[in-house]
Design an enzyme around this catalytic site. Structure first.
Site, PDB file in Angstrom:
ATOM      1  N   GLU A 475     -11.091 -26.005 -17.238  1.00 33.60           N
ATOM      2  CA  GLU A 475     -10.254 -25.757 -18.349  1.00 33.60           C
ATOM      3  C   GLU A 475      -9.103 -25.128 -18.152  1.00 33.60           C
ATOM      4  O   GLU A 475      -8.228 -24.972 -18.785  1.00 33.60           O
ATOM      5  CB  GLU A 475     -10.890 -25.828 -19.690  1.00 33.60           C
ATOM      6  N   GLU A 617     -22.886 -18.880 -24.585  1.00 35.68           N
ATOM      7  CA  GLU A 617     -22.378 -19.744 -23.939  1.00 35.68           C
ATOM      8  C   GLU A 617     -21.997 -19.088 -22.490  1.00 35.68           C
ATOM      9  O   GLU A 617     -22.189 -19.927 -21.472  1.00 35.68           O
ATOM     10  CB  GLU A 617     -20.972 -19.887 -24.422  1.00 35.68           C
TER      11      GLU A 617
END
Length: 681
Positions: A475, A617
């Site tokens: 991304e 994460e």
């Protein structure tokens, strides 16, 4: 002779002492313990049943948050729908001899999660007067109901006042509080109930709870209802305990929203009464039985207790965050809080879904049902963007419309999500071989997404049906052309649609094959797969090209897979955890099990946060629980070290090699046949 007997007794003593010491130090593969609680460095662990998520707190008799699946409303965060915190309907207070129990006046606080039974337990001492143990669970057999069990051990003669507290978080409005006593010949039930509206008034949320006492009907403690303020009320009772006496009681509670039930108030009270009249023992037995059934699909690692505990934790969380018979999927943070607004991303379809599908197809069916029910919304999205077919949103919530905040370019441009959904649908059929499902639900997804890609490509000549202006799986690469993962996923989607059409007796669009055969996968002059057209070796956020080897199985040549691994592994930045899980899997399949083992550890250990080693994460992150990372880690075990492979004809096993630290890997309850696979050294 005497010396011989003495020597024998010494040997026996040493033998049993050694084994006792080993037993004391061995890690229980099912229990995560936190014996030192530091509120300033505490990240809660979640108990959930696919509908209710309850997050632990370092404060006594308190939970941090309660999340209800499917309850979304527009408020504050990004001007899009967000999942909400709902009533804290399990919190309690306790007074001992007129003094309120707080974190400041207790000691020896210990907490643990029994993953086998999905029960969170905490205990503490209150001065020299009492030891308190309480446990809670989101009942697996009752989707909207939870249970708390409390035991007070009196060290001296004491008077205790336990109270059940119902409190609304600040985001809820128009709170209404109710107290009701239902007196029947066989039972007296006191209901503590509240309702509130969601921030815009879209939803009505209702919660209700009641005490379950051990005394016979007519001998229960008297309960007093207290109103505190608009968003909080409670009910309490008094109990005198003698030194050495134990007293136990329970609280059963239910919570729903109008997204789950057209009449949440009455349903919450009815379900609470239903639980109360079943009684604690029956509720516990049914809860344990439901989890025993889930754990028939298990991963057992011999020789590495730390890895075993970590794998069980990942499995426990994924099992907790999804429920059969619903049409709900899993957000990146599951039901552990409000992370990522509770939205559904590719994380569900590509990272969590495969492991759940292999172990529990019925759970996975709920996740793909979520996508099927929102197919029409995806068709509207494609139409809005000038395309045909169905274009799934990057972030999805209740309706299936695009829920990505406007400032994030992934919303209009991260198009690989459409192929990710289609590939999940095809994989569900491959594992279940459920042709009626494929005809009714799977093929419509595959057909409409294939039509999307046929309209999405720019037809610039043979071999140049380009897919330009996308956000890559990496991304950090925004608005790029011919991204490797996007293009390969689109090709896979198109080819799966052709195969599905043949099975259901439909006529595939011939253009699907033409498009699939002409979408380019770019390469550098030395043969390394190029991430996108203008890529020149920059650092990347996460794995992209490497996903072509797995899970897409688009690149199958071992030399090419190794070449891409060597090029991209050192370029991965401090991105999300799952990159290292797929690298681990690919090194395992390439024959380097020790490198795979090292990367397997890297996929979760740097992301663990105290005191329960829940996953953040990223390495050093503070936002657990990252269910996406758990899904990737489990694929490294199942599809890497375990050698499982989803093929067009079902689950098959490759020939894996275990790392040196593992003596044996056993995977039970796999697929619809519930097979067992064993990998030995």
């Amino acid at each position: 002779m005497k010396k011989l007997y003495t020597s024998m007794w010494i040997l026996i003593f040493l033998f049993f002492s050694f084994h006792f010491a080993v037993a004391q130090t061995n890690t229980n593969p099912w229990i995560i313990k936190a014996d030192k609680i530091d509120p300033s460095d505490y990240y809660g662990i979640t108990v959930a049943n696919g509908m209710i998520g309850i997050v632990s707190s370092p404060q006594p008799l308190t939970v941090k948050a309660v999340v209800l699946n499917g309850a979304y409303d527009l408020y504050g965060r990004g001007m899009v729908s967000n999942i909400m915190e709902v009533f804290d309907f399990l919190n309690m207070t306790l007074d001992v001899d007129g003094e309120r129990v707080t974190a400041a006046n207790i000691s020896n606080m210990r907490q643990s999660l029994n993953m086998k039974k999905a029960v969170f337990t905490s205990s503490f001492d209150f001065k020299d007067k009492a030891t308190v143990t309480y446990s809670y669970m989101a009942l697996r057999q009752l989707p909207y109901t939870a249970l708390v069990n409390v035991t007070i051990h009196a060290k001296k003669d004491i008077t205790v006042i336990p109270a059940s507290v119902m409190q609304a978080p600040d985001m809820l409005r128009d709170v209404q509080n109710y107290y009701n006593e239902i007196d029947r010949p066989q039972a007296l039930i006191r209901l503590l109930t509240s309702t509130a509206k969601s921030p815009t008034g879209k939803l009505l949320i209702a919660a209700s709870n009641c005490f379950i006492f051990p005394e016979k009907h007519g001998e229960e403690p008297q309960v007093i209802h207290e109103m505190w303020d608009n968003n909080m009320h409670s009910m309490k009772f008094y109990k005198h305990l003698k030194a050495g006496e134990n007293y136990s009681f329970s609280v059963a509670g239910s919570i729903l929203s109008s997204a789950n039930d057209p009449d949440p108030l009455n349903s919450a009270e009815r379900l609470t009464i239903y639980a109360a009249l079943q009684g604690k023992d029956q509720l516990l037995n049914a809860h344990y039985a439901a989890w025993d059934s889930l754990w028939k699909s298990d991963i057992q690692i011999e020789g590495d207790p730390d890895a075993q505990l970590a794998v069980h934790s990942a499995m426990y969380h994924l099992y907790s965050f999804v429920r059969a018979g619903t049409a709900y999927s899993i957000s990146p943070m599951g039901l552990s809080g409000l992370g990522y607004n509770g939205h559904i991303f590719w994380d569900a379809d590509l990272w969590m879904f495969p492991a759940i599908l292999e172990l529990h197809p019925a759970l996975a069916k709920s996740m793909i049902e979520y996508r099927y029910e929102r197919l029409q919304a995806a068709e509207r999205n494609a139409f809005s963007h000038g395309f045909k077919g169905a274009m799934y949103p990057w972030e999805s919530a209740e309706t299936g419309d695009e829920e990505t905040p406007v400032w994030a370019l992934s919303g209009p441009f991260e198009h690989h999500i459409t192929a990710d959904v289609a590939i999940a649908a095809w994989n569900y059929f491959c594992v279940t071989q459920d042709t009626p499902w494929l005809k009714e639900k799977g093929y419509p997804i595959l057909k409409e997404t294939a039509d999307f890609w046929a309209s999405r490509v720019q037809r610039n000549g043979p071999g140049h049906y380009d897919i330009d202006n996308v956000v890559a799986a990496d991304e950090w690469a925004e608005n790029v052309d011919n991204n490797a993962f996007t293009n390969a996923a689109a090709i896979t989607n198109l080819r799966d649609a052709v195969k599905a059409a043949a099975i259901v007796g439909a006529a595939p669009d011939p253009d699907w094959t033409v498009v699939a055969d002409n979408i380019p996968i770019l390469k550098f002059p030395d043969g390394v797969t190029k991430e996108f057209a203008a890529y020149h070796g920059e650092p990347i956020k996460q794995a992209d090209v490497n996903l072509l080897a797995y899970p897409l199985n688009f690149i199958t040549d071992t030399a090419q897979i190794r070449k891409d691994l060597l090029y991209y592994e050192p370029r991965i930045g401090n991105g999300p955890a799952m990159s290292y899980s797929v690298l681990s899997l690919l090194y395992e399949r390439s024959g380097n099990s020790e490198k795979a083992y090292s990367l397997f550890h890297r996929s979760y250990q740097p992301n663990e946060v105290p005191p329960f080693n829940v996953l953040a994460e990223t390495a050093g992150g503070t936002n657990p629980y990252f269910a996406t990372g758990a899904g990737g880690m489990l694929q490294a075990v199942l599809n890497g070290f375990g050698g499982l492979e989803i093929t067009d004809h079902g689950i098959e096993q490759l020939k894996p090699k275990l790392p040196k630290a593992w003596n044996q890997l056993t995977i039970t309850g796999v697929g619809k046949e519930k097979k067992t696979y064993v990998v030995r050294k």
